[in-house]
Design a protein around this motif. Structure first.
Motif, PDB file in Angstrom:
ATOM      1  N   ALA A  36      33.492  44.718  38.702  1.00 26.84           N
ATOM      2  CA  ALA A  36      33.476  43.285  38.381  1.00 26.84           C
ATOM      3  C   ALA A  36      34.002  42.494  39.582  1.00 26.84           C
ATOM      4  CB  ALA A  36      34.328  43.018  37.155  1.00 26.84           C
ATOM      5  N   PRO A  37      33.352  41.384  39.927  1.00 24.49           N
ATOM      6  CA  PRO A  37      33.783  40.631  41.103  1.00 24.49           C
ATOM      7  C   PRO A  37      35.060  39.824  40.898  1.00 24.49           C
ATOM      8  CG  PRO A  37      31.903  39.572  40.070  1.00 24.49           C
ATOM      9  CD  PRO A  37      32.120  40.859  39.342  1.00 24.49           C
ATOM     10  N   THR A  38      35.375  39.484  39.661  1.00 18.69           N
ATOM     11  CA  THR A  38      36.562  38.673  39.409  1.00 18.69           C
ATOM     12  C   THR A  38      37.430  39.296  38.329  1.00 18.69           C
ATOM     13  OG1 THR A  38      35.411  37.302  37.787  1.00 18.69           O
ATOM     14  CG2 THR A  38      35.422  36.512  40.072  1.00 18.69           C
ATOM     15  N   GLU A  39      38.655  38.830  38.293  1.00 17.01           N
ATOM     16  CA  GLU A  39      39.590  39.179  37.235  1.00 17.01           C
ATOM     17  C   GLU A  39      40.268  37.892  36.808  1.00 17.01           C
ATOM     18  OE1 GLU A  39      42.136  41.974  39.259  1.00 17.01           O
ATOM     19  OE2 GLU A  39      43.388  40.388  40.089  1.00 17.01           O
ATOM     20  N   THR A  40      40.915  37.919  35.682  1.00 19.22           N
ATOM     21  CA  THR A  40      41.580  36.720  35.171  1.00 19.22           C
ATOM     22  C   THR A  40      42.953  36.580  35.807  1.00 19.22           C
ATOM     23  OG1 THR A  40      40.428  36.967  33.085  1.00 19.22           O
ATOM     24  CG2 THR A  40      42.338  35.526  33.091  1.00 19.22           C
ATOM     25  N   GLY A  41      43.181  35.419  36.391  1.00 18.84           N
ATOM     26  CA  GLY A  41      44.489  35.098  36.956  1.00 18.84           C
ATOM     27  C   GLY A  41      45.115  33.976  36.144  1.00 18.84           C
ATOM     28  N   LYS A  42      46.324  33.583  36.502  1.00 13.81           N
ATOM     29  CA  LYS A  42      46.993  32.536  35.722  1.00 13.81           C
ATOM     30  C   LYS A  42      46.299  31.181  35.859  1.00 13.81           C
ATOM     31  CE  LYS A  42      50.530  31.138  39.037  1.00 13.81           C
ATOM     32  NZ  LYS A  42      51.944  30.929  39.268  1.00 13.81           N
ATOM     33  N   ASN A  43      45.556  30.969  36.936  1.00 18.38           N
ATOM     34  CA  ASN A  43      44.831  29.704  37.136  1.00 18.38           C
ATOM     35  C   ASN A  43      43.328  29.863  36.963  1.00 18.38           C
ATOM     36  OD1 ASN A  43      47.203  28.259  37.742  1.00 18.38           O
ATOM     37  ND2 ASN A  43      47.168  29.058  39.827  1.00 18.38           N
ATOM     38  N   GLY A  44      42.894  30.939  36.349  1.00 14.70           N
ATOM     39  CA  GLY A  44      41.468  31.167  36.129  1.00 14.70           C
ATOM     40  C   GLY A  44      40.980  32.380  36.888  1.00 14.70           C
ATOM     41  N   ALA A 100      39.165  45.324  43.590  1.00 15.79           N
ATOM     42  CA  ALA A 100      38.261  46.476  43.514  1.00 15.79           C
ATOM     43  C   ALA A 100      36.902  46.175  44.146  1.00 15.79           C
ATOM     44  CB  ALA A 100      38.080  46.917  42.063  1.00 15.79           C
ATOM     45  N   LEU A 101      36.459  44.910  44.128  1.00 18.62           N
ATOM     46  CA  LEU A 101      35.149  44.585  44.709  1.00 18.62           C
ATOM     47  C   LEU A 101      35.144  44.743  46.233  1.00 18.62           C
ATOM     48  CD1 LEU A 101      32.213  43.694  44.288  1.00 18.62           C
ATOM     49  CD2 LEU A 101      33.005  41.362  44.633  1.00 18.62           C
ATOM     50  N   PRO A 102      36.051  44.104  46.977  1.00 20.86           N
ATOM     51  CA  PRO A 102      36.018  44.330  48.426  1.00 20.86           C
ATOM     52  C   PRO A 102      36.315  45.780  48.804  1.00 20.86           C
ATOM     53  CG  PRO A 102      37.817  42.846  47.839  1.00 20.86           C
ATOM     54  CD  PRO A 102      37.001  43.070  46.609  1.00 20.86           C
ATOM     55  N   GLU A 103      37.121  46.467  48.004  1.00 18.77           N
ATOM     56  CA  GLU A 103      37.360  47.892  48.245  1.00 18.77           C
ATOM     57  C   GLU A 103      36.025  48.638  48.176  1.00 18.77           C
ATOM     58  OE1 GLU A 103      40.703  50.828  46.594  1.00 18.77           O
ATOM     59  OE2 GLU A 103      39.304  50.170  45.035  1.00 18.77           O
ATOM     60  N   TRP A 104      35.220  48.353  47.169  1.00 19.83           N
ATOM     61  CA  TRP A 104      33.906  48.971  46.990  1.00 19.83           C
ATOM     62  C   TRP A 104      32.968  48.564  48.130  1.00 19.83           C
ATOM     63  CZ3 TRP A 104      29.181  46.528  46.091  1.00 19.83           C
ATOM     64  CH2 TRP A 104      28.129  47.375  45.707  1.00 19.83           C
ATOM     65  N   MET A 105      32.996  47.266  48.489  1.00 23.83           N
ATOM     66  CA  MET A 105      32.120  46.770  49.563  1.00 23.83           C
ATOM     67  C   MET A 105      32.439  47.425  50.902  1.00 23.83           C
ATOM     68  SD  MET A 105      32.017  42.734  48.511  1.00 23.83           S
ATOM     69  CE  MET A 105      31.055  42.211  49.914  1.00 23.83           C
ATOM     70  N   MET A 106      33.688  47.799  51.110  1.00 18.96           N
ATOM     71  CA  MET A 106      34.090  48.454  52.353  1.00 18.96           C
ATOM     72  C   MET A 106      33.690  49.930  52.378  1.00 18.96           C
ATOM     73  SD  MET A 106      35.780  46.261  54.353  1.00 18.96           S
ATOM     74  CE  MET A 106      36.990  47.115  55.319  1.00 18.96           C
ATOM     75  N   GLY A 107      33.225  50.436  51.243  1.00 18.41           N
ATOM     76  CA  GLY A 107      32.796  51.827  51.195  1.00 18.41           C
ATOM     77  C   GLY A 107      33.909  52.808  50.885  1.00 18.41           C
ATOM     78  N   ALA A 108      35.069  52.303  50.491  1.00 11.13           N
ATOM     79  CA  ALA A 108      36.193  53.179  50.145  1.00 11.13           C
ATOM     80  C   ALA A 108      36.013  53.721  48.732  1.00 11.13           C
ATOM     81  CB  ALA A 108      37.502  52.407  50.243  1.00 11.13           C
ATOM     82  N   PRO A 109      36.519  54.906  48.472  1.00  8.33           N
ATOM     83  CA  PRO A 109      36.435  55.426  47.111  1.00  8.33           C
ATOM     84  C   PRO A 109      37.266  54.566  46.155  1.00  8.33           C
ATOM     85  CG  PRO A 109      37.583  56.976  48.560  1.00  8.33           C
ATOM     86  CD  PRO A 109      37.157  55.823  49.400  1.00  8.33           C
ATOM     87  N   PRO A 110      36.876  54.510  44.890  1.00 10.67           N
ATOM     88  CA  PRO A 110      37.647  53.717  43.921  1.00 10.67           C
ATOM     89  C   PRO A 110      39.114  54.149  43.905  1.00 10.67           C
ATOM     90  CG  PRO A 110      35.612  54.505  42.930  1.00 10.67           C
ATOM     91  CD  PRO A 110      35.724  55.179  44.268  1.00 10.67           C
ATOM     92  N   GLY A 111      40.003  53.177  43.991  1.00  5.66           N
ATOM     93  CA  GLY A 111      41.426  53.463  43.972  1.00  5.66           C
ATOM     94  C   GLY A 111      42.036  53.758  45.325  1.00  5.66           C
TER      95      GLY A 111
END
Length: 73
Positions: free
Chosen positions: A6-14, A20-31
């Motif tokens: 998912a590209p977004t998560e819920t923060g206190k201001n929306g 996790a998205l940029p981590e995935w975009m960089m080609g790194a394994p999840p986590g």
């Protein structure tokens, strides 16, 4: 490489960028960054943003190794 998280998560201001998205975009394994205990979200994004895209780094090393072999001793 699995499906994009998912590209977004819920923060206190929306909605805000989910690390996790940029981590995935960089080609790194999840986590790779997001699964390290005790690392706050901003630090995760900072680490991901300062990282090397693994595929680009590997290609750069292949190119440099070929050039070094052509140059000789």
């Amino acid at each position: 490489m699995g499906p994009a998280p998912a590209p977004t998560e819920t923060g206190k201001n929306g909605p805000r960028l989910a690390p996790a998205l940029p981590e995935w975009m960089m080609g790194a394994p999840p986590g790779w960054v997001t699964g390290v205990p005790g690392v706050p979200r901003n630090a995760q994004l900072h680490a991901i943003g300062n990282g090397v895209v693994r595929q680009q780094g590997a290609e750069a090393m292949r190119i440099l190794m070929r050039r070094a072999a052509l140059a000789g001793p």
